[in-house]
Design a protein around this motif. Structure first.
Motif, short mmCIF file in Angstrom:
data_model
loop_
_atom_site.label_atom_id
_atom_site.label_comp_id
_atom_site.label_asym_id
_atom_site.label_seq_id
_atom_site.Cartn_x
_atom_site.Cartn_y
_atom_site.Cartn_z
N UNK A 11 -14.22 40.36 -17.51
CA UNK A 11 -13.08 41.22 -17.18
C UNK A 11 -13.42 42.66 -17.56
N UNK A 12 -13.53 43.49 -16.55
CA UNK A 12 -13.82 44.91 -16.73
C UNK A 12 -12.52 45.70 -16.62
N UNK A 13 -12.51 46.96 -17.01
CA UNK A 13 -11.28 47.76 -16.84
C UNK A 13 -10.75 47.75 -15.40
N UNK A 14 -11.59 47.88 -14.36
CA UNK A 14 -11.02 47.79 -13.00
C UNK A 14 -10.36 46.44 -12.72
N UNK A 15 -10.95 45.35 -13.23
CA UNK A 15 -10.34 44.02 -13.02
C UNK A 15 -9.05 43.89 -13.84
N UNK A 16 -9.03 44.44 -15.05
CA UNK A 16 -7.80 44.44 -15.83
C UNK A 16 -6.73 45.24 -15.11
N UNK A 17 -7.13 46.37 -14.52
CA UNK A 17 -6.19 47.16 -13.74
C UNK A 17 -5.61 46.36 -12.59
N UNK A 21 -1.76 45.39 -11.98
CA UNK A 21 -1.14 45.71 -10.69
C UNK A 21 -0.45 44.46 -10.13
N UNK A 22 -1.14 43.33 -10.17
CA UNK A 22 -0.58 42.08 -9.66
C UNK A 22 0.65 41.66 -10.47
N UNK A 23 0.54 41.74 -11.79
CA UNK A 23 1.69 41.37 -12.64
C UNK A 23 2.88 42.29 -12.39
N UNK A 24 2.63 43.58 -12.17
CA UNK A 24 3.71 44.52 -11.86
C UNK A 24 4.36 44.14 -10.53
N UNK A 25 3.55 43.81 -9.53
CA UNK A 25 4.09 43.40 -8.23
C UNK A 25 4.95 42.14 -8.38
N UNK A 26 4.50 41.20 -9.20
CA UNK A 26 5.28 39.98 -9.44
C UNK A 26 6.59 40.33 -10.13
N UNK A 27 6.55 41.22 -11.11
CA UNK A 27 7.78 41.63 -11.82
C UNK A 27 8.77 42.27 -10.85
N UNK A 93 -13.44 53.97 -16.02
CA UNK A 93 -12.34 53.46 -16.85
C UNK A 93 -11.17 54.42 -16.90
N UNK A 94 -11.45 55.72 -17.03
CA UNK A 94 -10.38 56.72 -17.08
C UNK A 94 -9.66 56.82 -15.73
N UNK A 95 -10.40 56.78 -14.64
CA UNK A 95 -9.78 56.82 -13.31
C UNK A 95 -8.91 55.59 -13.06
N UNK A 96 -9.39 54.43 -13.48
CA UNK A 96 -8.61 53.19 -13.34
C UNK A 96 -7.32 53.29 -14.15
N UNK A 97 -7.46 53.77 -15.40
CA UNK A 97 -6.28 53.89 -16.25
C UNK A 97 -5.26 54.85 -15.63
#
Length: 139
Positions: A11-17, A21-27, A93-97
């Motif tokens: 799990x990299x920062x882009x994958x965590x992002x 994103x997916x969890x936010x869409x589900x919420x 990582x900063x761009x993903x964040x």
């Protein structure tokens, strides 16, 4: 019979992002469902779901949901490029964040019904992050 080994990807920062994103869409889907159920249980009609009304939480949630789905594929494609190419680093990582933070901010601004100028600014930052991430992924 020959077995093929599947390589696990950390799990990299882009994958965590992407996971955020997916969890936010589900919420948002859960919130939208709750608002729809409340609307129907208080005598509202199904036809009301399609009526454009920026004052309506229901309409704003529908727009947030549609916007999330439209943008999820773009971000997922960038994450695929980064992951497959093995591109990583502090800039990524900063761009993903920044992308994920402003994606959440964009949704919150829309849901709350704040001035659309702030949504546009948030979207512009997200777009800049996506362009930068894509550029870094392919170069």
């Amino acid at each position: 019979m020959q077995q093929t080994a599947i390589m696990a990807i950390e799990m990299t920062p882009p994958l965590w992002g992407l996971a955020i994103f997916i969890l936010w869409a589900i919420a948002i889907v859960i919130l939208l469902l709750a608002v729809r159920i409340r609307h129907l249980s208080t005598g509202g009609a199904v036809k009301d779901f399609g009526i454009q009304n920026e004052e309506s939480l229901l309409w704003r949630l529908l727009r947030v949901h549609a916007n999330l789905i439209e943008n999820l594929s773009l971000y997922a494609a960038v994450v695929l490029l980064l992951t497959v190419r093995g591109v990583s680093g502090t800039a990524i990582n900063l761009l993903v964040m920044a992308y994920i933070v402003f994606r959440l901010v964009h949704s919150i601004i829309h849901i709350a019904g704040f001035d659309p100028k702030f949504r546009v600014l948030s979207f512009a930052i997200q777009l800049g992050c996506l362009v930068a991430l894509t550029t870094l992924a392919v170069l």
